[in-house]
Design a protein around this motif. Structure first.
Motif, mmCIF file in Angstrom:
data_model
loop_
_atom_site.group_PDB
_atom_site.id
_atom_site.type_symbol
_atom_site.label_atom_id
_atom_site.label_comp_id
_atom_site.label_asym_id
_atom_site.label_seq_id
_atom_site.Cartn_x
_atom_site.Cartn_y
_atom_site.Cartn_z
ATOM 1 N N TYR A 206 8.364 37.414 87.311
ATOM 2 C CA TYR A 206 9.224 38.596 87.197
ATOM 3 C C TYR A 206 10.006 38.783 88.490
ATOM 4 O O TYR A 206 9.418 38.787 89.579
ATOM 5 C CB TYR A 206 8.385 39.841 86.916
ATOM 6 N N VAL A 207 11.318 38.906 88.376
ATOM 7 C CA VAL A 207 12.172 39.123 89.540
ATOM 8 C C VAL A 207 12.205 40.623 89.819
ATOM 9 O O VAL A 207 12.783 41.393 89.048
ATOM 10 C CB VAL A 207 13.596 38.582 89.306
ATOM 11 N N ARG A 208 11.564 41.013 90.909
ATOM 12 C CA ARG A 208 11.460 42.434 91.243
ATOM 13 C C ARG A 208 12.131 42.759 92.582
ATOM 14 O O ARG A 208 12.554 43.882 92.820
ATOM 15 C CB ARG A 208 9.985 42.837 91.314
ATOM 16 N N TRP A 209 12.214 41.749 93.473
ATOM 17 C CA TRP A 209 12.720 41.972 94.817
ATOM 18 C C TRP A 209 13.789 40.947 95.168
ATOM 19 O O TRP A 209 13.865 39.876 94.559
ATOM 20 C CB TRP A 209 11.587 41.883 95.854
ATOM 21 N N LYS A 225 20.379 43.638 92.847
ATOM 22 C CA LYS A 225 21.616 44.407 92.834
ATOM 23 C C LYS A 225 21.867 45.067 91.489
ATOM 24 O O LYS A 225 22.341 46.201 91.415
ATOM 25 C CB LYS A 225 22.788 43.487 93.192
ATOM 26 N N THR A 226 21.588 44.375 90.392
ATOM 27 C CA THR A 226 21.860 44.910 89.064
ATOM 28 C C THR A 226 20.585 45.020 88.253
ATOM 29 O O THR A 226 19.581 44.347 88.529
ATOM 30 C CB THR A 226 22.861 44.020 88.305
ATOM 31 N N GLU A 227 20.643 45.851 87.223
ATOM 32 C CA GLU A 227 19.494 46.021 86.340
ATOM 33 C C GLU A 227 19.194 44.735 85.587
ATOM 34 O O GLU A 227 18.042 44.405 85.313
ATOM 35 C CB GLU A 227 19.768 47.165 85.363
ATOM 36 N N ALA A 228 20.252 43.985 85.218
ATOM 37 C CA ALA A 228 20.053 42.737 84.480
ATOM 38 C C ALA A 228 19.306 41.701 85.306
ATOM 39 O O ALA A 228 18.596 40.846 84.758
ATOM 40 C CB ALA A 228 21.407 42.180 84.034
ATOM 41 N N SER A 229 19.455 41.739 86.639
ATOM 42 C CA SER A 229 18.784 40.763 87.497
ATOM 43 C C SER A 229 17.278 40.968 87.515
ATOM 44 O O SER A 229 16.516 40.033 87.750
ATOM 45 C CB SER A 229 19.331 40.858 88.928
ATOM 46 N N ARG A 230 16.854 42.201 87.282
ATOM 47 C CA ARG A 230 15.429 42.531 87.306
ATOM 48 C C ARG A 230 14.850 42.208 85.933
ATOM 49 O O ARG A 230 14.896 43.012 85.009
ATOM 50 C CB ARG A 230 15.247 44.018 87.643
ATOM 51 N N SER A 317 23.537 32.437 79.886
ATOM 52 C CA SER A 317 23.773 33.748 80.484
ATOM 53 C C SER A 317 22.487 34.546 80.605
ATOM 54 O O SER A 317 22.217 35.179 81.634
ATOM 55 C CB SER A 317 24.800 34.524 79.645
ATOM 56 N N LYS A 318 21.670 34.508 79.573
ATOM 57 C CA LYS A 318 20.398 35.245 79.601
ATOM 58 C C LYS A 318 19.433 34.627 80.615
ATOM 59 O O LYS A 318 18.709 35.340 81.320
ATOM 60 C CB LYS A 318 19.767 35.250 78.210
ATOM 61 N N THR A 319 19.440 33.305 80.715
ATOM 62 C CA THR A 319 18.562 32.625 81.669
ATOM 63 C C THR A 319 18.951 32.964 83.107
ATOM 64 O O THR A 319 18.080 33.176 83.966
ATOM 65 C CB THR A 319 18.627 31.100 81.457
ATOM 66 N N ASN A 324 26.456 40.436 81.692
ATOM 67 C CA ASN A 324 27.041 40.245 80.369
ATOM 68 C C ASN A 324 27.563 38.819 80.260
ATOM 69 O O ASN A 324 27.682 38.093 81.249
ATOM 70 C CB ASN A 324 28.159 41.259 80.090
ATOM 71 N N LEU A 325 27.885 38.434 79.028
ATOM 72 C CA LEU A 325 28.318 37.059 78.755
ATOM 73 C C LEU A 325 29.654 36.745 79.418
ATOM 74 O O LEU A 325 29.927 35.585 79.764
ATOM 75 C CB LEU A 325 28.418 36.858 77.235
#
Length: 373
Positions: A206-209, A225-230, A317-319, A324-325
């Motif tokens: 899990y990417v948290r930091w 930086k973004t919610e999608a990155s977490r 994109s999801k990986t 967004n795409l």
């Protein structure tokens, strides 16, 4: 002059120092007009002071490295150019003249674009907070230069790099590069990865930091930086093997045989410095004679390999955990040429099959004239 009362209290505004009665009358008209429109113009505020106030107000919303970059731009470019100008006197012609001068002097278009875009953002804030009636930089931002196509390794080059690390180093960076190329994680994310966020049984992390070095100096650990990155990241067998090696190594050296702290760290457990990691990447790349790339290019290499293997762009994109795409398409659209060729060939083949099927059915149908006879 007397202004409208507030909470029953009288408000009086006084200003002096005018060269003539006519100048004082013009200023009075401006103040009354601003009062009527709700725009509170400060005739003493200069652009430099406003920019520092704006930057300090934005500080909680910016990553430390981003904030430091903004401050450097303000001090290097904007304050020397516009700092002494009254905020109310700043005009588009001032900004346009600075842009022309900078480009004529050979300044990079990207640098100039970023500086004026930042000024426009700050002045937008002045308009939103009723300190300006319009934004003088609204139409002065030069076109954004086209992004430089990053260098990516081919699958053979990436595999050769990983083999070279395993055969000649077999250290913690060997496993770090394996995980980066196997997941497409960002530099800051891999350096900030904690064992508490690695779930080997589930083959996920899990990417948290994320870790940043402000001006290549102070290390800062913060949220992505973004919610999608977490988000969760799946682990392929190669990345799993690399993490297992690190787990065995750290459990053997830990007095209690436990996994804690950072996954990839110095012997004392402190974070690795991003610049040192980049130096090691370039050193090991040069030893093989591979194209020199940066740490973020490992992420681009992972993306290009997935696209070349035919993985749908939505899955890529999801990986990569893009917001967004459209971001993925913008970054890697140039890599989809072969996929586009395959798509139109498949479309043409499908139409040909449909035509052939129609002809077969027509040839086996009994003619209506025969039935009539």
């Amino acid at each position: 002059m007397d202004l409208a009362r507030e909470e029953g209290k009288r408000r009086t505004r006084r200003r002096g120092g005018f060269a003539s009665r006519a100048e004082a009358a013009r200023e009075m008209a401006r103040v009354l007009d601003a009062e009527y429109r709700g725009v509170y113009e400060d005739r003493t505020l200069r652009v430099g002071m406003f920019l520092y106030e704006w930057l300090e107000a934005k500080r909680p919303a910016l990553a430390p490295n981003t904030w430091a970059g903004y401050r450097a731009c303000i001090e290097r470019d904007l304050v020397p150019a516009f700092g002494s100008v009254l905020l109310l006197d700043l005009r588009p012609k001032h900004i346009d003249a600075w842009v022309s001068t900078q480009l004529a002097a050979g300044r990079g278009r990207t640098t100039v674009h970023h500086a004026v875009a930042m000024l426009r953002g700050a002045l937008n804030h002045a308009v939103r907070t009723w300190r300006l009636r319009y934004n003088p930089a609204k139409h002065s931002v030069p076109p954004k230069p086209r992004a430089v196509v990053r260098t990516c390794w081919t699958p053979d080059q990436a595999a050769a790099f990983l083999r070279h690390n395993a055969e000649h180093y077999a250290d913690h960076l060997t496993d770090l590069f394996e995980v980066m190329l196997g997941t497409g994680m960002r530099r800051g994310e891999i350096l900030a990865l904690h064992w508490s966020d690695v779930h080997l049984m589930d083959r996920k992390l899990y990417v948290r930091w994320t870790l940043t070095a402000v001006n290549n100096g102070k290390i800062h650990l913060g949220e992505p930086k973004t919610e999608a990155s977490r988000a969760w990241v799946s682990l392929a067998p190669r990345a799993m093997a690399a993490l297992h090696r690190q787990a065995d190594l750290q459990m053997a050296t830990h007095p209690d045989g436990r996994l804690e702290g950072l996954v990839f760290a110095r012997p004392d457990g402190s974070p690795l410095r991003p610049q040192w990691l980049l130096d090691q990447l370039r050193k090991r790349t040069t030893e093989l004679g591979l194209p020199v790339i940066g740490l973020h290019d490992l992420r681009h290499t992972a993306a290009s390999i997935m696209i070349a293997a035919g993985v749908p762009l939505a899955i890529v994109s999801k990986t990569l955990r893009h917001a967004n795409l459209a971001i993925t398409a913008d970054l890697y659209g140039h890599l989809l040429k072969d996929s586009a060729d395959d798509a139109v060939k498949a479309l043409s083949a499908a139409l040909d099959r449909a035509d052939a099927h129609h002809e077969d059915r027509t040839s086996t149908t009994v003619p209506s004239t025969y039935l009539a006879a």
